[in-house]
Design a protein around this motif. Structure first.
Motif, PDB file in Angstrom:
ATOM      1  N   TYR A 159       0.798  -1.223   0.000  1.00  0.00           N
ATOM      2  CA  TYR A 159       0.000   0.000   0.000  1.00  0.00           C
ATOM      3  C   TYR A 159       0.834   1.278   0.000  1.00  0.00           C
ATOM      4  CZ  TYR A 159      -3.716   3.264   1.237  1.00  0.00           C
ATOM      5  OH  TYR A 159      -4.596   4.308   1.244  1.00  0.00           O
ATOM      6  N   ALA A 160       1.898   1.304   0.799  1.00  0.00           N
ATOM      7  CA  ALA A 160       2.721   2.514   0.892  1.00  0.00           C
ATOM      8  C   ALA A 160       4.199   2.112   0.926  1.00  0.00           C
ATOM      9  CB  ALA A 160       2.380   3.305   2.146  1.00  0.00           C
ATOM     10  N   ALA A 161       5.017   2.981   0.377  1.00  0.00           N
ATOM     11  CA  ALA A 161       6.462   2.717   0.387  1.00  0.00           C
ATOM     12  C   ALA A 161       7.055   3.166   1.710  1.00  0.00           C
ATOM     13  CB  ALA A 161       7.135   3.451  -0.762  1.00  0.00           C
ATOM     14  N   ASP A 162       8.044   2.418   2.187  1.00  0.00           N
ATOM     15  CA  ASP A 162       8.791   2.847   3.365  1.00  0.00           C
ATOM     16  C   ASP A 162       9.753   3.962   2.931  1.00  0.00           C
ATOM     17  OD1 ASP A 162      11.038   1.651   2.181  1.00  0.00           O
ATOM     18  OD2 ASP A 162      11.056  -0.050   3.546  1.00  0.00           O
ATOM     19  N   PRO A 163      10.489   4.568   3.852  1.00  0.00           N
ATOM     20  CA  PRO A 163      11.365   5.680   3.470  1.00  0.00           C
ATOM     21  C   PRO A 163      12.401   5.345   2.396  1.00  0.00           C
ATOM     22  CG  PRO A 163      11.020   5.722   5.817  1.00  0.00           C
ATOM     23  CD  PRO A 163      10.407   4.437   5.312  1.00  0.00           C
ATOM     24  N   SER A 164      12.745   4.069   2.253  1.00  0.00           N
ATOM     25  CA  SER A 164      13.709   3.694   1.203  1.00  0.00           C
ATOM     26  C   SER A 164      13.043   3.512  -0.159  1.00  0.00           C
ATOM     27  CB  SER A 164      14.440   2.407   1.601  1.00  0.00           C
ATOM     28  OG  SER A 164      13.565   1.292   1.477  1.00  0.00           O
ATOM     29  N   GLY A 165      11.710   3.593  -0.203  1.00  0.00           N
ATOM     30  CA  GLY A 165      10.974   3.440  -1.449  1.00  0.00           C
ATOM     31  C   GLY A 165      10.425   2.043  -1.680  1.00  0.00           C
ATOM     32  N   GLU A 166      10.644   1.130  -0.750  1.00  0.00           N
ATOM     33  CA  GLU A 166      10.177  -0.254  -0.870  1.00  0.00           C
ATOM     34  C   GLU A 166       8.701  -0.351  -0.477  1.00  0.00           C
ATOM     35  OE1 GLU A 166      10.487  -4.256  -1.712  1.00  0.00           O
ATOM     36  OE2 GLU A 166      12.103  -2.791  -1.923  1.00  0.00           O
ATOM     37  N   PRO A 167       7.826  -0.850  -1.384  1.00  0.00           N
ATOM     38  CA  PRO A 167       6.413  -0.997  -1.022  1.00  0.00           C
ATOM     39  C   PRO A 167       6.241  -1.949   0.163  1.00  0.00           C
ATOM     40  CG  PRO A 167       6.698  -1.183  -3.385  1.00  0.00           C
ATOM     41  CD  PRO A 167       8.085  -1.217  -2.771  1.00  0.00           C
ATOM     42  N   ARG A 168       5.408  -1.537   1.097  1.00  0.00           N
ATOM     43  CA  ARG A 168       5.138  -2.323   2.311  1.00  0.00           C
ATOM     44  C   ARG A 168       3.635  -2.454   2.510  1.00  0.00           C
ATOM     45  NH1 ARG A 168       9.930  -4.627   3.540  1.00  0.00           N
ATOM     46  NH2 ARG A 168      11.553  -3.057   3.639  1.00  0.00           N
ATOM     47  N   ALA A 169       3.261  -3.482   3.213  1.00  0.00           N
ATOM     48  CA  ALA A 169       1.855  -3.671   3.565  1.00  0.00           C
ATOM     49  C   ALA A 169       1.457  -2.668   4.646  1.00  0.00           C
ATOM     50  CB  ALA A 169       1.628  -5.100   4.073  1.00  0.00           C
ATOM     51  N   THR A 170       0.195  -2.296   4.611  1.00  0.00           N
ATOM     52  CA  THR A 170      -0.376  -1.381   5.587  1.00  0.00           C
ATOM     53  C   THR A 170      -1.553  -2.076   6.259  1.00  0.00           C
ATOM     54  OG1 THR A 170       0.283   0.579   4.351  1.00  0.00           O
ATOM     55  CG2 THR A 170      -1.568   0.845   5.870  1.00  0.00           C
ATOM     56  N   THR A 171      -1.645  -1.941   7.579  1.00  0.00           N
ATOM     57  CA  THR A 171      -2.741  -2.511   8.326  1.00  0.00           C
ATOM     58  C   THR A 171      -3.613  -1.383   8.865  1.00  0.00           C
ATOM     59  OG1 THR A 171      -1.415  -4.434   8.934  1.00  0.00           O
ATOM     60  CG2 THR A 171      -3.380  -4.015  10.268  1.00  0.00           C
ATOM     61  N   TYR A 172      -4.926  -1.565   8.733  1.00  0.00           N
ATOM     62  CA  TYR A 172      -5.900  -0.583   9.211  1.00  0.00           C
ATOM     63  C   TYR A 172      -6.485  -1.040  10.539  1.00  0.00           C
ATOM     64  CZ  TYR A 172      -5.688   2.064   4.950  1.00  0.00           C
ATOM     65  OH  TYR A 172      -5.241   2.846   3.934  1.00  0.00           O
ATOM     66  N   TYR A 173      -6.740  -0.054  11.401  1.00  0.00           N
ATOM     67  CA  TYR A 173      -7.322  -0.278  12.729  1.00  0.00           C
ATOM     68  C   TYR A 173      -8.445   0.714  12.943  1.00  0.00           C
ATOM     69  CZ  TYR A 173      -3.290  -3.119  14.042  1.00  0.00           C
ATOM     70  OH  TYR A 173      -2.333  -4.102  14.106  1.00  0.00           O
ATOM     71  N   TYR A 174      -9.373   0.361  13.850  1.00  0.00           N
ATOM     72  CA  TYR A 174     -10.403   1.308  14.279  1.00  0.00           C
ATOM     73  C   TYR A 174     -10.614   1.182  15.771  1.00  0.00           C
ATOM     74  CZ  TYR A 174     -13.967  -2.290  14.994  1.00  0.00           C
ATOM     75  OH  TYR A 174     -14.664  -3.367  15.477  1.00  0.00           O
ATOM     76  N   LYS A 175     -11.215   2.228  16.337  1.00  0.00           N
ATOM     77  CA  LYS A 175     -11.580   2.201  17.742  1.00  0.00           C
ATOM     78  C   LYS A 175     -12.875   2.980  17.913  1.00  0.00           C
ATOM     79  CE  LYS A 175      -9.782   2.616  22.396  1.00  0.00           C
ATOM     80  NZ  LYS A 175      -8.599   2.954  23.222  1.00  0.00           N
ATOM     81  N   ALA A 176     -13.882   2.307  18.498  1.00  0.00           N
ATOM     82  CA  ALA A 176     -15.127   2.974  18.830  1.00  0.00           C
ATOM     83  C   ALA A 176     -14.937   3.695  20.151  1.00  0.00           C
ATOM     84  CB  ALA A 176     -16.262   1.957  18.938  1.00  0.00           C
ATOM     85  N   LEU A 177     -15.389   4.932  20.220  1.00  0.00           N
ATOM     86  CA  LEU A 177     -15.222   5.745  21.425  1.00  0.00           C
ATOM     87  C   LEU A 177     -16.535   5.832  22.198  1.00  0.00           C
ATOM     88  CD1 LEU A 177     -13.235   8.680  19.815  1.00  0.00           C
ATOM     89  CD2 LEU A 177     -12.306   6.725  21.054  1.00  0.00           C
ATOM     90  N   GLY A 178     -16.398   6.031  23.516  1.00  0.00           N
ATOM     91  CA  GLY A 178     -17.592   6.251  24.346  1.00  0.00           C
ATOM     92  C   GLY A 178     -18.216   5.009  24.738  1.00  0.00           C
TER      93      GLY A 178
END
Length: 178
Positions: A159-178
């Motif tokens: 999904y996104a490149a690390d600072p060296s330009g290598e594509p890396r996987a990205t993990t999504y998280y959520y948190k319900a509040l209240g």
């Protein structure tokens, strides 16, 4: 570093602009040069880092982003976290946690957890009921988010490149509040 001596403050647009070329740019450069996948490629120059912060200053003034900064006993900037509010009318109940940055010399002492908790409390106070974030899969940040009660949604490969330009996987998280 004693985390009891840390103060966390909300930065308005003027304070963000004032620190953009100095301490804020240096913090972002520290993260990128240490390998954090926070949207920039290495080497990250001061000008590029400062320009990004100046853009954030405008968002803070518009009320679409809140920036919290953590300062040590001597007044040194140790970390930041931002909360971006969703813009669309059907999404105004939620926000995105972004750019949780802790200076490499201050890591491993609970500062990231305190910044995250501050952003969560700020979101709750603003009436938000849901937060989302993304992080590089396998990064140390994943452990922080899981232990702070965030729920993993899924992973997007390359999904996104690390600072060296290598594509890396990205993990999504959520948190319900209240």
């Amino acid at each position: 570093m004693n985390t009891d001596t840390i103060r966390i403050e909300t930065l308005d647009g003027g304070r963000i602009r004032a620190g953009a070329d100095g301490e804020l740019a240096a913090l972002l450069q520290d993260a990128v040069h240490d390998g954090a996948s926070v949207g920039f490629l290495a080497p990250l120059g001061t000008g590029e880092a400062a320009a990004w912060w100046r853009g954030l200053a405008a968002e803070a003034e518009e009320g679409t982003r809140t920036v919290w900064a953590a300062y040590g006993a001597e007044g040194a900037l140790l970390g930041v976290v931002t909360l971006a509010r969703a813009a669309m009318p059907n999404q105004r109940h939620r926000g995105d946690i972004a750019k949780l940055l802790v200076r490499t010399s201050a890591r491993g002492r609970g500062l990231g957890r305190r910044l995250l908790a501050t952003a969560e409390a700020g979101a709750t106070a603003a009436g938000l009921t849901l937060l989302v974030l993304d992080t590089e899969t396998g990064s140390p940040a994943e452990g922080l988010y899981r232990s702070a009660g965030w729920t993993r949604v899924g992973t997007v490969p390359g999904y996104a490149a690390d600072p060296s330009g290598e594509p890396r996987a990205t993990t999504y998280y959520y948190k319900a509040l209240g």
